[in-house]
Write an enzyme that holds these catalytic residues in place. Sequence first.
Site, PDB file in Angstrom:
ATOM      1  N   PHE A 207       0.868  -1.187   0.000  1.00  0.00           N
ATOM      2  CA  PHE A 207       0.000   0.000   0.000  1.00  0.00           C
ATOM      3  C   PHE A 207       0.899   1.230   0.000  1.00  0.00           C
ATOM      4  CE2 PHE A 207      -2.316   3.519   1.821  1.00  0.00           C
ATOM      5  CZ  PHE A 207      -3.529   3.450   1.159  1.00  0.00           C
ATOM      6  N   ASP A 312       9.251   3.312   1.789  1.00  0.00           N
ATOM      7  CA  ASP A 312       8.039   4.031   2.191  1.00  0.00           C
ATOM      8  C   ASP A 312       7.883   3.886   3.703  1.00  0.00           C
ATOM      9  OD1 ASP A 312       5.466   4.846   2.800  1.00  0.00           O
ATOM     10  OD2 ASP A 312       4.542   3.901   1.049  1.00  0.00           O
ATOM     11  N   LYS A 343       2.403  10.819   8.332  1.00  0.00           N
ATOM     12  CA  LYS A 343       1.712  10.310   9.520  1.00  0.00           C
ATOM     13  C   LYS A 343       2.269  10.857  10.831  1.00  0.00           C
ATOM     14  CE  LYS A 343      -0.553   6.323   7.448  1.00  0.00           C
ATOM     15  NZ  LYS A 343      -1.947   6.632   7.706  1.00  0.00           N
ATOM     16  N   THR A 367       2.136  24.567  -5.804  1.00  0.00           N
ATOM     17  CA  THR A 367       1.965  25.857  -5.141  1.00  0.00           C
ATOM     18  C   THR A 367       2.424  25.809  -3.689  1.00  0.00           C
ATOM     19  OG1 THR A 367       0.117  26.478  -6.565  1.00  0.00           O
ATOM     20  CG2 THR A 367       0.310  27.626  -4.454  1.00  0.00           C
TER      21      THR A 367
END
Length: 485
Positions: A207, A312, A343, A367
């Site tokens: 994931f 990750d 997180k 931005t």
Amino acid sequence: MQAYTATLPATPYNPAVLAMEPTAPHVATAIPGPKSKALTERMAQYQDARHVIVFQDADRSIGNYIVDADGNQLLDVYCHISSLPFGYNNPELATFLDSPGFRKHLLQRPAIGVMPTVQWPDMLQSAFSHIFPHPSLCCVFTSLSGSDANEFAFKTACMYKAQKIRCGGNITNPTENPFSPEDMASCMKNVPPGSPDFSILSFEGAFHGRTFGCLSTTRSKAIHKLDIPAFAWPTSPFPKLKYPLESHAAENAAEEARCLHVLEETLASNHKIAAVIIEPIQGEGGDRHASPAFFQGIRTLTKKYDVLFIVDEVQTGFYTSGHIWAHLAWNLDCPPDMVTFSKKCQAAGFFYSKALLPSHAYRNFNTWMGDPIRTVVLGRLVEMAQPPEVLQNIKITGEYLLNGLKLLQKLFPIMSAARGQGTICAFDLDTVEHRNAFVAAMKLKGINCGGCGEQSVRMRPTLVFTPKHAAMFLNAAAEVLAAMH
């Protein structure tokens, strides 16, 4: 069943917020209760509210306890899907957020890439200089979320691979070998060579987020991916370890060797792969672990086949595994090329080396490029995490929690595969129905935990979670499992 409170190990960590907590969970209504249900109906007028569990009372929640709209006090070991570092309303953080230096950043949100505030370099140093995963990974791209961080890491890997090809395999100057007219024209038509057919390899059960590109690397649940066009990117098997580990050492080693063999075959035959991405622990995929030797093998293969290696750490990062970053437990000879985070850091982005800097400005850009408020918060969180007692408590509490889970699985045959690193712990139940019933019953006992994978239960507590909290979880779990058994 109260089997754990008499054997609590001592922890050197005793932050002030713990004295502000309730003495125990308290549940007065069904969960969700009538007030949470009413708020869900109101929310549904404007937003999809079908996934809401409860509404939290942000004023009354404290430390490891979430208080919901109906006044139920739950010991929270799931913590907003692993996103709560030092608990609710921690005074060490709350007083800091009252400072004028913090409030002024609330008044206007700058476009960091083009007009950062004069404080921005100091904010970067404060937030990140103490938590670089490796001295070579001394650059950081700040982004908006974990998915966003992975998306930009993918872009970085593809740009780096393309530039190496242009430079004949050796980049001596990022701006040399400029784009050809064919590159410029073809990318506007979404075809090579300007839009090369590179890929990112991920693992079965992975994931990495729900944004468009990340979904092509996410492979945990079909509902995440259905109806969304996807890139035909390669995958490789993630080891399916058997537990207890000490009883299946030879089988697990053979399983990891099999997975590495498949990975090497893929890397050897597919020269379009720009990067391999992996989680230290597959969270959504079922809290699946592998040995340091497996990850060392991946790093060896990525170097051999000149493919970037992305770790990750969105869910595993920031001390909760027993290390600042979970991948540090692998003892790699060569660090990853990029490490993504979010997180528990409260901010998001990825670490990388200067060698991966894109050839031109504005190539990794948007931005906001993150949020200075979140970066200020991370700086304070890093300060709070510096005392060695913080990490010592994670290791002590994690060992206590995992040992308790192993004892429970001996008592209740429907439970198995207790596993963990630090306080990132999990176990399996024999069916998905039993798993779902367990999670629901625990809420009525005043414990908020979560599910993952096919039939796993996972814990993602705060950094102020101590053995006494672990004992509460274990005692409640024993009662629920006894009733189910």
